[in-house]
Every structure is written in structure tokens, then in C-alpha cells.
Write an enzyme that holds these catalytic residues in place. Sequence first.
Site: not given
Lengths: 540, 679
Positions: B306, B377, B383, B395
Site C-alpha cells: 500500500d 485548527f 484553519m 493557513k
Amino acid sequence: MSETVAGLLQVGLLIVALAVVYRPFGDYMARVYTSTKHSRVERAIYRTARVDPGSEQRWGTYAQAVIAFSFVGVVVLYVLQRIQSVLPFDFGRGNVSPGMAFNTAISFVTNTNWQSYVPESVMGHTTQMVGLTVQNFLSAAVGMAVAVALLRGFLRSQTDRLGNFWVDLTRGTIRILLPVAGLFAIVLVATGVVMSLKSGVTVDGQTVATAPVASQEAIKELGTNGGGVLNANSAHPFENPNGWSNLIEIFLILLIPVCLTRTFGTMVGNRKQGYVLLGVMGVLWTAMLAVIWTAEANGLRPLEGKETRFGIPSSALFANTTTATSTGAVNAMHDSFTGLGGGGTLLNMLFGEMTPGGVGTGLYSILVMAIIAMFLAGLMVGRTPEYLGKKLGRREVAAAAVSILAMPTVMLVGAGIAAILPATQGALNNPGSHGLSEILYAYASASNNNGSAFAGITVTNDWFQASLGVCMALGRFIPIIAVLCLAGSLAKQKRVPVTAGTLPTTGPLFATLLTGAIVLVAALTFIPALALGPIAEALL
Amino acid sequence: MTTTINPPQRTPEKTQVSAGIFSPRQLVDSFPDALRKFHPRHQLRNPVMFVVWVGSILVTVFAIGDPSTFTIAVAVWLWATVLFANLAEAVAEGRGKAQADSLRKTKKDAVARLTTGETVPGTELKIGDLVVVEAGEVIPGDGDVVEGIATVDESAITGESAPVIRESGGDRSAVTGGTTVLSDRIVVQITTKPGESFVDRMIALVEGAERQKTPNEIALTILLSTLTIIFLLAVVALQPFAIFSGGEQSVIVLTALLVCLIPTTIGALLSAIGIAGMDRLVQRNVLATSGKAVEAAGDIDTLLLDKTGTITWGNRRATEFIPVGGASLDALVDAARLSSLADGTPEGRSIVELCVTEYGRSAEPTDQEKAGEFVPFTAQTRMSGIDLGDRRVRKGAASGFVLTDETRRVVDEISAQGGTPLVVSDNSAGGTSTVLGVIRLSDVVKPGMRDRFAELRAMGIRTVMVTGDNPLTAKAIADEAGVDDYLAEAKPEDKMALIRKEQEGGRLVAMTGDGTNDAPALAQADVGVAMNTGTSAAKEAGNMVDLDSDPTKLIEIVEIGKQLLITRGALTTFSVANDLAKYFAILPAMFAAIYPQLGGLNVMGLHSPNSAILSAVVFNALIIVVLIPLALRGVRYKPSSASALLRRNLLIYGLGGIVTPFAGIWLIDLLVRLIPGIG
């Protein structure tokens, strides 16, 4: 020109001749066994024998066919010898004794051609031509059929069919052995080999035996049979009149065993696989030739029994070839070789007749050894061992093991009993280490279906006739059954693709490994026995 | 409740109860077990050592009939040979037992509370039983969570101290018996019978109780038996030849020769090698259901890996800053750095790292910057950032910002290439927030993967990367990682189809998986390694479970499988190669009396016939003990081509096997000759 230079020239000529025919003849044999067409003669044979050439056999059926066919061959040969007195061309030689007939019947059916009889005074021409010579063809064709069945095992996948024994047998005889033997019978007559239905010619009051030699001489060598029509075999001027006939006979001995490696490479679709087997066979054949030649050239023994007509190089070349191919024809008295030289011929047989070995038998024997070598090599590279795209598991190793065990078992048991039988002492020409060498040689020759004799041992008593007969039969058919079983289990498998992790079997590494395995197995098995025979002699 | 789980800190030492290092103490400890193995029933299992065992009895009987220092010494050393073989197996089993004990510790006897209110001992649970487990309780058996969510301490089994989350539904529903629930309450449906769980099976395997010979081991045993028969014949036939030659040998000498020739070295160590192989697997926290699976691992042709977590970090790392709207790159870098200084997430750390390595910024905040307030966050704002007085640097995901067409294009382009865009904004220029640019987060290939795949290629193994990414991204990562092939936009069915296709061509396939939808593929693969974090279905379907849930472990498993076979092959070669020297020692000793010229074969200059024979026997016994550590550790394995491996092993164990006994027997003879009655 010195004898050595002449000898080297002969070896060179021999190799060039083999090189020339290697590709065309090897590929021709591959076509013989892979073609789907039957010739008119073959179809007639199949119709007569009520064989369906289109049907294929499982390994068990194939093996039964081989055994049944060989058994019938033994019975026919035995009966022929026992009623010889009523057959034409018997020259009053009478019926062959039961023990000798038993031994001889097995001997010729197993492609051994061990001869406990003196042909000129025992066998009539009818027995020779209808019995012995026929088996010279058929026993050779059987060996090739078994080898081809093993190749099919490698080639095929997920099937239980190995081909049709009757078809393989017929094609080997009609398409390969008969034409080549016929051609070379004529060539041999041209070199001076005798071809006569008379019992002998009288010259200056002395009668010298003659026989239909040339026709049997060709197949005797081509089929790696080795049974002479005359007692002195290829040392007799009527069988082997000169240097040319000598070289032609050696060429014939090597022709099929050598070219079968090409057949093998062509059939498995990778010619390098065949070259590498040829390389291994060639290296061992050359090494042993060097040993026997130098031993004979530097031997300090008296000239008793030494062959002077062909000289030492030609004798060494012939002796090395005949013992390395399970042929057993001789052009010199091996018993009169030096300890080392005689030991060399013995060791050639103890390698298991695969350098290059008999017709068919040499190929399947070396493939069995390759399986054992690749099993160990596979472990050492950390993968389930495989060879030619087939995994080597429990069944494959077991079958290969049985095949390899057969020869040392019958040889050592036979020779061991013979060594302590009181009657043996009386049958030997020599006591001590040379006497033991004579016993070992006889049983090695029988168990490996070689048929050459050290001589020096009288093998006509019931024990020798019976025990050597049993050794020949077991030494022939146990490996054949094991090899066919191996082929059956290989054919059932899927093919494993060649990946980067596959151990290549076409390079010098594999060649070294295989050579080492052949030498090591023979050495470890036989060193104790050889120590008391040829080694003790050679160190003297 | 915050559900952020830090990546668990691995403490592998914890489960390595028996360290890989072999100590002489283990020999002493295993002595009683070794003595028990003298029982004929046990000896019969090993044809080679059975022959030695019978030979020892024979020699003992004859030594009693004709007692001398020599005969007694040979008898003693033949018994020692059997003992050393027993010891090798006992030591391996002892180490296995230590492993088993550490595994067994995880199997605390728990009382199970069924949902029906009944209470039964954990050992009496049936498949399908529903069990309630609450905080502080031990989960009584393997099963799936069917109701609730809980943090579970699995350190007892995995050695990882950090708790993990187990919840109903999805791919994190499997729980293992013996682990402890730390918080909350779950209902577990039992999926395995007590005594048949993975751990139980592994315990049985490492203890050797249920150890069945693997196919390859059987094939090797057949070969070793064949060699034994050949040597038996050679030695038995030697007596009549000796009698013929006028030098009859004693049974003692013949038996000594036989024991020296048959492959006792590999015969003695064969089962120890197999047990130790399983043991090495457990030491790496991998449980296997059978030795066969371990062997198959050595044969693997194709590895399905994977992408996420195996080849790449899985978390996204900053790789590029793209300024927009006329903003300078410097301003963007500064803002990006500021917004991430206090951000502990992998993404945040990677942004700071990029600022440091590529743009020479400092990783440490200045005092002024430290005074700023970190805005974490949240799912609502999507953000994070920092507030420095009035200045607000942010950000976050593109959806949280007002984007110009230009920015939108950049964001879309990054998404299309399989990356993740993070938009950066700052209001330092004026009152309103301005978008300065976009950070590109890419999935980054783990360091060293390229070399790893090159190694695998050298071993002849093809690697295929499996990913849900679009073909373009998949190809980019596949090229970067150096895998041989990739399967993009892969669904579980595609994985299955790929395995089938490879297998049809005769290839052996290995894969890892954790989800229930991986189960069919795991079952289809020749080696299926289920992650311990996965579902019970996945674990049942595969033939191995990795307790560390580390997909790269597959590579180590392949190496262990190979090492197992190589060790067997190398020691077989060594064992057979040894025989040459033994012939040179024993044959002149036996026959120099009748054929003095055979004395010339005594190239080692051994003192006397008796000392020569005894020295060979002693060497043959001692070499077993000397090689026990090698058998347990496995021969050194360096990934390389098959030819290179064979060349190396032939040289070391083939050539070495020929040379070593010459030196060994010569040295032993120097001592043996001093024994009164021998010299």
C-alpha cells in the site's frame, strides 16, 4: 609422429566430428520426438501392435509399458538361447546353459551387454542377429524414450500425460538408430570390418571365427551397448581393424549421448541449458581421459596383456569413452591397465554413467543429479528449489533420491557378498587389492549397465551369473521407474516463471555445482571401497 | 473529546524477552530437556540422529565387552553427539518457550460479562458471544467491537505504550484478548474460540509442540536420509572388502566411521533451525499461523505494498510555496513560518522545516513571536494560525478563504496533482486579510525506500505499489520510490484481480492489509500479513499478523523466510563437505596396517590409528555445539542476486566445509594423543 601427437590428433578429430554433427543431429532427434506425424511404416507397426499412437500415457502406464516390454524381451532372448540348437547357423554350438542364458538375456535387454560367454563358441548367428542385435536397438531406444519422457515432464504443465512409450520406442528405433547404424555398418565394412555368415575361415590350417560383425558393430557402439560378436570385442581385428575404424567406433559411441544435450536444449527452448550439461560431461570426460592416458603412459607395469596394436593413447581414449558411456566395448584389456588407469575406468562408471553416459540414460541420469544439486543450491539462495521452471519438493527429491540410491546399493551389496564368498577366491586371477578391483569392477559394470569387464575374473559360476543378472536388472529398472515417477510429478506442476530471483542454470556457476555434485556423490560413496582396491594399488 | 492519537512510540525491547544473542547459559539451562530427548520415540523423528543413537548403543555394548580407553572414549563421544543434537533442539525450544511465556502473559484469565448479564470465565466463551467490557477491564477474547468506542491499551501484545482507539464499524473494530480497555465501554462480539486465537496458535508454534515439518523440511529430510543410507551401505560393504583384504575391522571402528560420515551436523541442527526461524519472527512482533507461511515468504515473487504508510509517510509534507497576487515569496515564507511555529501537527512541522532548510529561516520563535497567541485548527474554521497583537496570520483549507481566480487555479492544480493545497493569509499590510500564496503539501516518499526496493529487485522480487490516487500522482510517486509497477485508483477488487493475475503466471504474491475489504485478497495472497490494528476478518484471512502494524515489515518477513532456507542449505553443504577430511583421517587409520601405502593419505599427520579415529569422532560431535549459535541466529543474509548468494555460500560453507575439519581434527588430535591408552 610420436604416439602422443597422434593421440592428440585423434582426440581433436573426434571433437571436430562431433561438433559438426552436434546441432543438426541434436535438432533432428528433437524433431523425431516432437513431430505429430507418423510415417507409413510406423502406422503399419502401430496397426499390427494395436497401439493408438494418438493416446498418451500417465507415468505409471509408461513405466508398466517399459517394464512389460523389457520383460518380454528377456523371455524371448532366454528362449532363443535355450533352443539355439534347433535354429539355423548354430554351427553345433548347442543350447546355452540356463545360468548363462539368464545372465545374457538380462544383460542385453538392460543395455549392459555384459558377456559371461565366449561368443565364437557359444552363440550362433541366429541368436546374435535375431536376439542380441535386436535388443541392441530396442534397449537403446528404451533409454532414449525414458529420457524424452523426463523432458516432457519439465516441458509440460498441469497434465498427467508423458507421451506414448510405443511411439517413442518406434520412432527412436526407426528414425534414429536404424538409419545411422545402417549407414555406419557400410562405412565399417569399408574400413575392413568382417561381415560373414560363415562360422570361420581356415588360414594355414588355423580356423579363425567370423560372424556378421559389421552390422552389429555399428549398433553395438551407436546404442552404447558394447557386446562384441567376437570375444576380444573391439580389440579383435575383425571388429576393429585399424585406426580409422577405431576412431569411427569411438565417434559412434559418443554420437547420441553428446547430441542428446542439444536435443534437450532445443526441446526445453533454451539451448544454453543443453550446452551447460554438455560442458559438465565434457569436462569430466576430458579430465578422466587425462588421468587414464597419463597413468598408462607412465605406468611401470610389465606389458602383460597390454594392447600394442592401437597404442596407449588410442587405448586410453577408447577405455575412457566406453566406461563413461555405459557402453562396455573394449579395445584393450582394462585388467592390464595400471592401478590408477584401471581405477579411472572404474571411477567413470561409479560417476553413475552420465559423462556423457549411455543413450538416453546419460541424459536422464545427469538431470537427476542436477535436481539434487539444484535442491541444495535453491536452499542456499533462500528459495524453494526449482529447476527448469519446476519446483523441487518432497516428491521430486524422493524420486531423484531413489534413482540415485539404486546403483550404489546393488553394486555394494553385490560386491560385498561376492568378496566374502569362498568361491570368489577361485574365480579371481589376482589376490589382494587388484583382486578386489576386479570384483568391484564387475559389480560396478553390471549395476551401471556398462558391460565392460576388467576380466581377470571368471564369472560363469551360478552366483556370478545370478547376482550380476540381478544387479543389471535393478540397476536399470529402479532408476527408470523413479525417473518416470519424477517426470509424472514434474508434469503435474505449473511452470514457475523465470524471474530475477531465479537461480540461472546456464552459467559456469551451475556447471561447477553440478560437476562438484557428481564427483562428490561418487567419491563419498565409493572412497572406502576404492581405498582397498585401486587406491591401494595406485599408491603402491 | 480530542481524538488525535499521537503516533505510538514503539518500544520493541519490551517484548524481546529472549534476546537474539546466544549465551552458553542457555546450554546449561536446556540440559534437563536434552536428557529427556534420549527417548527412542523422540529419536525416531530424526532419521540421521536415530542412526547415531543406535550406533551409540551398539558401540556401548561392544565397549563393555572389550573395555579399553579407546573403546570407552568412542562410546562416550558417540553419546555426546546425540546429546549435543538434543541440546541444540532443547535450546531452540527453550528460547521458543521464553517467547511463548511472554505471549502467554498477555492471556490474563479474564471474566467475561455477557450482554445477557451472565458471567462466564473467558475460557468458556463461544464464537458469537457478546461481551461487555468497561474501563479498566481486560478484554476476555479476540473479537470485533459491535457497539461503542474506547481507548485500549494493547502494550501487552504489541509493546506499544500509546493507547489506541477501537470503535464499532470500520476498519478499527478488532480487539485482542488480553488487552485492557482504558476508557469508555464497548460491546465485543467474540470471533475466535478460546485456545484458538492467533496468540494461542503462535504459542503452540514457538513451543514446538505443534511444530509440523514444513514441505521443504520434509524434502530435505528425505535427502539427508538418502545420504545416510548411502553411507550406511558404504560402511557395511566395507567390512567384507576389509575381510577380503585381510584386515577385518571392529564394529566400534566401523560405527565411528559411519557416524562421522552421515550428515549429523545438519541432522542435529535441523529442527533447531526451524524453531529459531519462528522465534526470529516473533521477536519482530509478527505472528504466523504456520511454518509453511514463513517458508513461502522466502519464495515471494511479487510484493503488493500500500502506498500510504508503507512507501510514503501518509501524512502530507510541505514541498513548495507558491506566492499569488503579486505577493513576494519572502512574505509568503515568513507568514507560513509564523502560522506554523506553534503548530505541532506533522504538516505544521514540515512547513517550518521547509522554511528552515530551503529559505534559511530560524526554527526557533523570537521572544516577540513567542508572545503571540496560537489559534488551533477546528473543524468549524478549518484553519490554524497565530495572533500577534492585531496581526492575524492564518493557513488552512481553501474553502475557508475568499480566493481570486489566480489562487483558485493554483489550488486546483495542486489538487489535481494529488497534493493538498494550504492557503496562507496575513493582514499585516492593512486591515483586511490578504491571501499571500499557497503551500503545496505532498505525500513524501520515506527515505531509504528506493534502496530497499533496489535490494528487493536484486533478490528477484517485483514490487507493486497500490494506491487510491489517480494514475498521474501514482506514477509520480512510483517513479520517485523506485517501485517496479503501480496500481492506481485501486479498489479492493482490483487488488484481488492483480493477485490472481500474478498467481496465474505461477508467481507467489505477498501483501499487507487491514480492512475487512482486504480480507479476500489477504486470503488469496500466498503470504497475507494483516495489521494488528485491522479487523478480525482481515486477521483471520491472512496467515500472519504484524503486531506493530508496520507494513514495511513484509520486507523483513521475506528475509526471515529466505534466511531459514539458506541456513538449512548452508549447513547441509557444510555437513557433507566435512566428510572428505574424515575419510583422510579414518581410512588410513583403518587400513595402513594391511596396505602401508595408504598411510600416505594421513595428510594431517595424525598420531595413531586410535587417536585419528577418536579425533574425527570428537570433531564431529563438537562441531554441532559450535554451530548451535549459527543455527539459532541464521546465517548472515545480505540481499543480493541468487548467483551471488550461491557463490558466497558455496565458498563459505562448501569450501569452508572441506577445509575446516582438516584443521579441527588435526588440533583435536594434538590433545587426544596425550590421553594415556590412546597415543
